[in-house]
Design a protein around this motif. Sequence first.
Motif, PDB file in Angstrom:
ATOM      1  N   HIS A 141       0.843  -1.194   0.000  1.00  0.00           N
ATOM      2  CA  HIS A 141       0.000   0.000   0.000  1.00  0.00           C
ATOM      3  C   HIS A 141       0.879   1.245   0.000  1.00  0.00           C
ATOM      4  N   TRP A 142       0.511   2.241  -0.804  1.00  0.00           N
ATOM      5  CA  TRP A 142       1.350   3.428  -0.952  1.00  0.00           C
ATOM      6  C   TRP A 142       1.641   4.109   0.383  1.00  0.00           C
ATOM      7  N   SER A 143       0.680   4.068   1.327  1.00  0.00           N
ATOM      8  CA  SER A 143       0.890   4.759   2.604  1.00  0.00           C
ATOM      9  C   SER A 143       1.922   4.054   3.480  1.00  0.00           C
ATOM     10  N   ALA A 144       2.211   2.775   3.201  1.00  0.00           N
ATOM     11  CA  ALA A 144       3.182   2.017   3.997  1.00  0.00           C
ATOM     12  C   ALA A 144       4.514   1.858   3.286  1.00  0.00           C
ATOM     13  N   ALA A 145       4.626   2.366   2.064  1.00  0.00           N
ATOM     14  CA  ALA A 145       5.802   2.078   1.239  1.00  0.00           C
ATOM     15  C   ALA A 145       7.106   2.573   1.857  1.00  0.00           C
ATOM     16  N   GLU A 146       7.118   3.803   2.382  1.00  0.00           N
ATOM     17  CA  GLU A 146       8.358   4.336   2.959  1.00  0.00           C
ATOM     18  C   GLU A 146       8.781   3.531   4.178  1.00  0.00           C
ATOM     19  N   HIS A 147       7.842   3.200   5.045  1.00  0.00           N
ATOM     20  CA  HIS A 147       8.149   2.398   6.224  1.00  0.00           C
ATOM     21  C   HIS A 147       8.638   1.010   5.817  1.00  0.00           C
ATOM     22  N   PHE A 148       7.985   0.427   4.824  1.00  0.00           N
ATOM     23  CA  PHE A 148       8.366  -0.891   4.320  1.00  0.00           C
ATOM     24  C   PHE A 148       9.811  -0.872   3.819  1.00  0.00           C
ATOM     25  N   GLN A 149      10.154   0.176   3.066  1.00  0.00           N
ATOM     26  CA  GLN A 149      11.508   0.268   2.523  1.00  0.00           C
ATOM     27  C   GLN A 149      12.550   0.438   3.623  1.00  0.00           C
ATOM     28  N   ARG A 150      12.246   1.229   4.644  1.00  0.00           N
ATOM     29  CA  ARG A 150      13.178   1.398   5.754  1.00  0.00           C
ATOM     30  C   ARG A 150      13.376   0.091   6.514  1.00  0.00           C
ATOM     31  N   LEU A 151      12.303  -0.638   6.709  1.00  0.00           N
ATOM     32  CA  LEU A 151      12.359  -1.869   7.485  1.00  0.00           C
ATOM     33  C   LEU A 151      13.065  -2.985   6.716  1.00  0.00           C
ATOM     34  N   PHE A 152      12.891  -2.980   5.388  1.00  0.00           N
ATOM     35  CA  PHE A 152      13.486  -4.027   4.548  1.00  0.00           C
ATOM     36  C   PHE A 152      14.292  -3.378   3.422  1.00  0.00           C
ATOM     37  N   PRO A 153      15.479  -2.858   3.731  1.00  0.00           N
ATOM     38  CA  PRO A 153      16.249  -2.104   2.734  1.00  0.00           C
ATOM     39  C   PRO A 153      16.699  -2.927   1.532  1.00  0.00           C
ATOM     40  N   SER A 154      16.730  -4.246   1.650  1.00  0.00           N
ATOM     41  CA  SER A 154      17.172  -5.060   0.515  1.00  0.00           C
ATOM     42  C   SER A 154      16.068  -5.268  -0.515  1.00  0.00           C
ATOM     43  N   VAL A 155      14.833  -4.911  -0.168  1.00  0.00           N
ATOM     44  CA  VAL A 155      13.712  -5.069  -1.092  1.00  0.00           C
ATOM     45  C   VAL A 155      13.647  -3.844  -2.013  1.00  0.00           C
ATOM     46  N   LYS A 156      13.374  -4.069  -3.293  1.00  0.00           N
ATOM     47  CA  LYS A 156      13.253  -2.986  -4.269  1.00  0.00           C
ATOM     48  C   LYS A 156      11.787  -2.551  -4.336  1.00  0.00           C
ATOM     49  N   VAL A 157      11.411  -1.629  -3.478  1.00  0.00           N
ATOM     50  CA  VAL A 157      10.004  -1.242  -3.334  1.00  0.00           C
ATOM     51  C   VAL A 157       9.583  -0.286  -4.444  1.00  0.00           C
ATOM     52  N   ASP A 158       8.471  -0.590  -5.079  1.00  0.00           N
ATOM     53  CA  ASP A 158       7.873   0.279  -6.093  1.00  0.00           C
ATOM     54  C   ASP A 158       6.453   0.594  -5.648  1.00  0.00           C
ATOM     55  N   ALA A 159       6.241   1.813  -5.198  1.00  0.00           N
ATOM     56  CA  ALA A 159       4.932   2.199  -4.656  1.00  0.00           C
ATOM     57  C   ALA A 159       3.990   2.740  -5.723  1.00  0.00           C
ATOM     58  N   ASP A 160       4.414   2.743  -6.989  1.00  0.00           N
ATOM     59  CA  ASP A 160       3.604   3.344  -8.046  1.00  0.00           C
ATOM     60  C   ASP A 160       2.756   2.344  -8.820  1.00  0.00           C
ATOM     61  N   VAL A 161       2.883   1.059  -8.516  1.00  0.00           N
ATOM     62  CA  VAL A 161       2.180   0.035  -9.308  1.00  0.00           C
ATOM     63  C   VAL A 161       1.104  -0.644  -8.474  1.00  0.00           C
ATOM     64  N   LEU A 162       0.164  -1.294  -9.157  1.00  0.00           N
ATOM     65  CA  LEU A 162      -0.903  -2.013  -8.467  1.00  0.00           C
ATOM     66  C   LEU A 162      -0.439  -3.387  -8.002  1.00  0.00           C
ATOM     67  N   PHE A 163       0.444  -4.007  -8.757  1.00  0.00           N
ATOM     68  CA  PHE A 163       1.018  -5.283  -8.336  1.00  0.00           C
ATOM     69  C   PHE A 163       2.313  -5.535  -9.080  1.00  0.00           C
ATOM     70  N   ILE A 164       3.108  -6.465  -8.552  1.00  0.00           N
ATOM     71  CA  ILE A 164       4.360  -6.864  -9.192  1.00  0.00           C
ATOM     72  C   ILE A 164       4.399  -8.380  -9.286  1.00  0.00           C
ATOM     73  N   ASP A 165       4.659  -8.859 -10.491  1.00  0.00           N
ATOM     74  CA  ASP A 165       4.822 -10.291 -10.752  1.00  0.00           C
ATOM     75  C   ASP A 165       6.311 -10.549 -10.942  1.00  0.00           C
ATOM     76  N   ASP A 166       6.929 -11.181  -9.961  1.00  0.00           N
ATOM     77  CA  ASP A 166       8.346 -11.523 -10.070  1.00  0.00           C
ATOM     78  C   ASP A 166       8.512 -13.048 -10.155  1.00  0.00           C
ATOM     79  N   GLY A 167       7.641 -13.663 -10.941  1.00  0.00           N
ATOM     80  CA  GLY A 167       7.734 -15.100 -11.148  1.00  0.00           C
ATOM     81  C   GLY A 167       7.048 -15.899 -10.069  1.00  0.00           C
ATOM     82  N   ASP A 168       7.837 -16.422  -9.136  1.00  0.00           N
ATOM     83  CA  ASP A 168       7.266 -17.246  -8.074  1.00  0.00           C
ATOM     84  C   ASP A 168       6.889 -16.452  -6.836  1.00  0.00           C
ATOM     85  N   VAL A 169       7.107 -15.138  -6.863  1.00  0.00           N
ATOM     86  CA  VAL A 169       6.705 -14.256  -5.763  1.00  0.00           C
ATOM     87  C   VAL A 169       5.984 -13.047  -6.347  1.00  0.00           C
ATOM     88  N   LEU A 170       4.758 -12.813  -5.884  1.00  0.00           N
ATOM     89  CA  LEU A 170       3.949 -11.718  -6.404  1.00  0.00           C
ATOM     90  C   LEU A 170       3.399 -10.903  -5.246  1.00  0.00           C
TER      91      LEU A 170
END
Length: 339
Positions: A141-170
């Motif tokens: 959710h866009w309102s949690a994106a900044e907190h999510f990124q701080r908590l998990f810095p290794s994740v490549k967070v994209d807050a501009d999309v409705l969903f991300i399909d990365d193969g076996d993890v969506l």
Amino acid sequence: MEKEHKEYCAAPHRVVVLALDGLLPFELGIAHRIFGLARDAAGSPLYETVTCSVRPPGPVRTDADFAIAVEHGPEALATADTVVIPASYNLGRVYDEGVLTEELKAAFAFVRPGTRMVSICTGGYVLAAAGYLDGRPATTHWSAAEHFQRLFPSVKVDADVLFIDDGDVLTSAGVAAGLDLCLHIVRRDHGSGVANNVARRSVVPPHRDGGQAQYVHRPVPEPQLATTTTARAWALGRLHEPIQLRDMAEQESMSVRTFTRRFREEAGISPGQWLTQQRVERARHLLESTDLSIDQVARDAGFGTATSLRQHLQTTLGVPPTVYRRTFRATTGGTRRRP
């Protein structure tokens, strides 16, 4: 041959939804609704969806004034082809520290290697804490994106999309974006025909344009009465023709600059990006439902040449037109179990 056919069609794809305390009832129901409506040409279910808890069967609290009775414990995760984790407002250490609780650790130990993992909204926190998103793109959710990124810095967070399909993890954005993601999964597994039928029965669009940007609150300095819906409807009726930005702007009696700004405000993407998306969807439909040559599909979808069509499908879907057609013309009418 008969034996092989029975084995091929015997078991629907099993989806296990993990219900956590504080969950949102709406999001819990998304997977059951979307996957439960998916049927093959013979009317047989393509998915089997069950709900489990991190504890033995019993009540699970929701964020509403009622609890739900869950009939399966965490061992159900061992039977999953796909695991779905809806949002919860009671993630505790997961949300505050980015680490799994002991109950969640024990539950995830049941998940088999290669299982497809899916999160809806802040359910992504659980996937990230479990290590599934390390070094991978994800959204929430866009309102949690900044907190999510701080908590998990290794994740490549994209807050501009409705969903991300990365193969076996969506992962998906908030609430209704879970509908978009589950429909996308049905489309990916069984083609647009099955997904479109599910969308019609659910009275939702099979595909939404744009991303989360269109849902983020921004102050509007003055009333914006004009829209771009007429231009979009006009363009959809002539995707096979060359369409210039000025042509679309003229449909709304706007300058190109004003039209482009209004279009981005409403759709979350540029007019050119939107046109490409619509043409890709048109090409997918033609590849799945007709025997037209690749050259003809390219012309009818507005790409002009087979080379252009191949480039756009490779970029968008990761496969060329011939591979896409072979995959979905062969599976749309029958049951296809995820490898």
